[in-house]
Design a protein around this motif. Structure first.
Motif, short mmCIF file in Angstrom:
data_model
loop_
_atom_site.label_atom_id
_atom_site.label_comp_id
_atom_site.label_asym_id
_atom_site.label_seq_id
_atom_site.Cartn_x
_atom_site.Cartn_y
_atom_site.Cartn_z
N THR A 87 0.84 -1.21 0.00
CA THR A 87 0.00 0.00 0.00
C THR A 87 0.87 1.25 0.00
OG1 THR A 87 -1.80 -1.13 1.14
CG2 THR A 87 -1.81 1.26 1.23
N GLU A 88 1.92 1.24 0.80
CA GLU A 88 2.83 2.39 0.83
C GLU A 88 3.52 2.58 -0.53
OE1 GLU A 88 5.55 2.20 4.07
OE2 GLU A 88 3.97 2.21 5.60
N ALA A 111 2.25 1.80 -3.45
CA ALA A 111 1.25 2.40 -4.35
C ALA A 111 1.11 3.89 -4.09
CB ALA A 111 -0.09 1.70 -4.16
N GLN A 112 1.08 4.26 -2.83
CA GLN A 112 0.95 5.68 -2.49
C GLN A 112 2.19 6.46 -2.93
OE1 GLN A 112 0.13 4.97 1.70
NE2 GLN A 112 -1.99 5.64 1.44
N TRP A 167 4.02 5.75 -5.63
CA TRP A 167 3.90 5.98 -7.08
C TRP A 167 2.86 7.05 -7.38
CZ3 TRP A 167 8.25 4.74 -8.27
CH2 TRP A 167 8.83 3.49 -8.12
N GLU A 168 1.79 7.07 -6.61
CA GLU A 168 0.78 8.11 -6.81
C GLU A 168 1.38 9.49 -6.53
OE1 GLU A 168 -3.82 9.24 -5.64
OE2 GLU A 168 -2.74 7.83 -4.37
N SER A 169 2.19 9.59 -5.48
CA SER A 169 2.80 10.88 -5.14
C SER A 169 3.80 11.34 -6.19
CB SER A 169 3.51 10.78 -3.77
OG SER A 169 4.72 10.05 -3.87
N ILE A 178 -2.09 2.47 -11.85
CA ILE A 178 -1.18 1.49 -11.26
C ILE A 178 -1.57 0.08 -11.72
CG2 ILE A 178 -0.46 0.38 -9.09
CD1 ILE A 178 -0.62 3.12 -7.76
N ILE A 220 -4.89 -1.39 -1.33
CA ILE A 220 -4.29 -0.44 -2.27
C ILE A 220 -5.38 0.37 -2.97
CG2 ILE A 220 -3.03 -0.22 -4.46
CD1 ILE A 220 -1.33 -2.61 -3.55
N THR A 255 -5.63 4.65 -2.48
CA THR A 255 -5.17 5.52 -3.56
C THR A 255 -6.36 6.16 -4.27
OG1 THR A 255 -5.09 3.58 -5.02
CG2 THR A 255 -3.03 4.25 -3.98
N THR A 256 -6.10 7.26 -4.95
CA THR A 256 -7.18 7.96 -5.67
C THR A 256 -7.08 7.77 -7.18
OG1 THR A 256 -5.91 10.00 -5.79
CG2 THR A 256 -7.32 9.71 -3.86
N VAL A 303 -6.57 1.73 -10.61
CA VAL A 303 -5.70 0.56 -10.53
C VAL A 303 -6.28 -0.56 -11.37
CG1 VAL A 303 -4.86 1.15 -8.22
CG2 VAL A 303 -6.81 -0.39 -8.46
#
Length: 240
Positions: free
Chosen positions: A33-34, A36-37, A39-41, A47, A69, A73-74, A77
């Motif tokens: 999860t971290e 994924a976050q 890559w979002e940042s 994703i 995940i 995330t927003t 995926v």
């Protein structure tokens, strides 16, 4: 062209394999999860997640990690690996997954694939994993006698809108994608084609973009720092 950071999950951890070999594993994070976050940042717009245990066993073993995940995330995926029933597709879509990728079952259970496409439309994609031009199944452990290009045409006839095309011999090798095969596949279909396997340089991405592909999945090159997602996204923005 959409750039998809890849998150491959095995035993609940974020890993990478070489050529799909479960014995050649590198663990990059204990917390998918971290990842994924992160890559979002770094400006990812989509994703790509694979349940490696699921791909091998046919059971969605890392379902909870994947749901986490999707909820954390927003950005959209897409998920593949062990998708063998309408129930698991429904579970993922209900959790916020935007696209579910069917792999082995697309070869072995056409009735299931047809039912999935009929019910979920463009939320269904199919993963074509090829070794020397022939389709591989069961987490890449088996190679069939089905030619990848023949499967492409069959999937289009069934109403599939998106495919993920992976050349297994290129995956994790950092030697560039199989451009010839990707071009042949893209020219043989009107489906959206996502390239996977071997993307390791800005030149690779430029060449894939020139082939007019819908997307490209990047794995190992992002995790070992060979490619920088933020710089890639900024370059893409300036190119447009």
């Amino acid at each position: 062209m959409i750039l998809f950071p890849a998150i491959d999950i095995r035993n609940g951890k974020c890993v990478r394999l070489i050529q799909g070999d479960y014995k050649q594993e590198t663990i990059y994070s204990e917390f998918p999860t971290e990842t994924a976050q992160k890559w979002e940042s770094k400006q990812a717009t989509f994703i790509h997640i694979v349940d490696l245990d699921g791909a091998k066993t046919g059971e969605s073993i890392n379902k909870n990690a994947i749901q986490a995940i999707a909820e954390a995330t927003t950005i959209p995926v897409q998920v593949g690996g062990g998708i063998r029933s309408l129930d698991i597709i429904e579970t993922y879509i209900a959790a916020g997954v935007d696209r579910v990728i069917i792999g082995t079952a697309a070869i072995q259970d056409k009735a299931f694939l047809s039912a999935a496409v009929e019910k979920y439309g463009d939320k269904i994609a199919v993963s074509i994993d090829a070794r020397t031009g022939f389709v591989a199944t069961d987490g890449w452990t088996q190679t069939s006698t089905i030619k990848a290009i023949d499967l492409v045409k069959e999937l289009e006839a069934l109403g599939v809108k998106t495919i993920v095309y992976t050349d297994i011999l290129k995956d994790g090798m950092m030697q560039g994608p199989n451009f010839t095969e990707l071009q042949a596949v893209n020219e043989a279909t009107t489906m959206d084609v996502i390239a996977s396997g071997g993307v390791s340089s800005t030149e690779d991405i430029s060449k894939l973009r020139s082939l007019d592909l819908y997307g490209a999945i990047i794995g190992k090159a992002l995790y070992d720092g060979t490619l920088n997602l933020e710089k890639l996204m900024e370059a893409d923005e300036h190119a447009n």
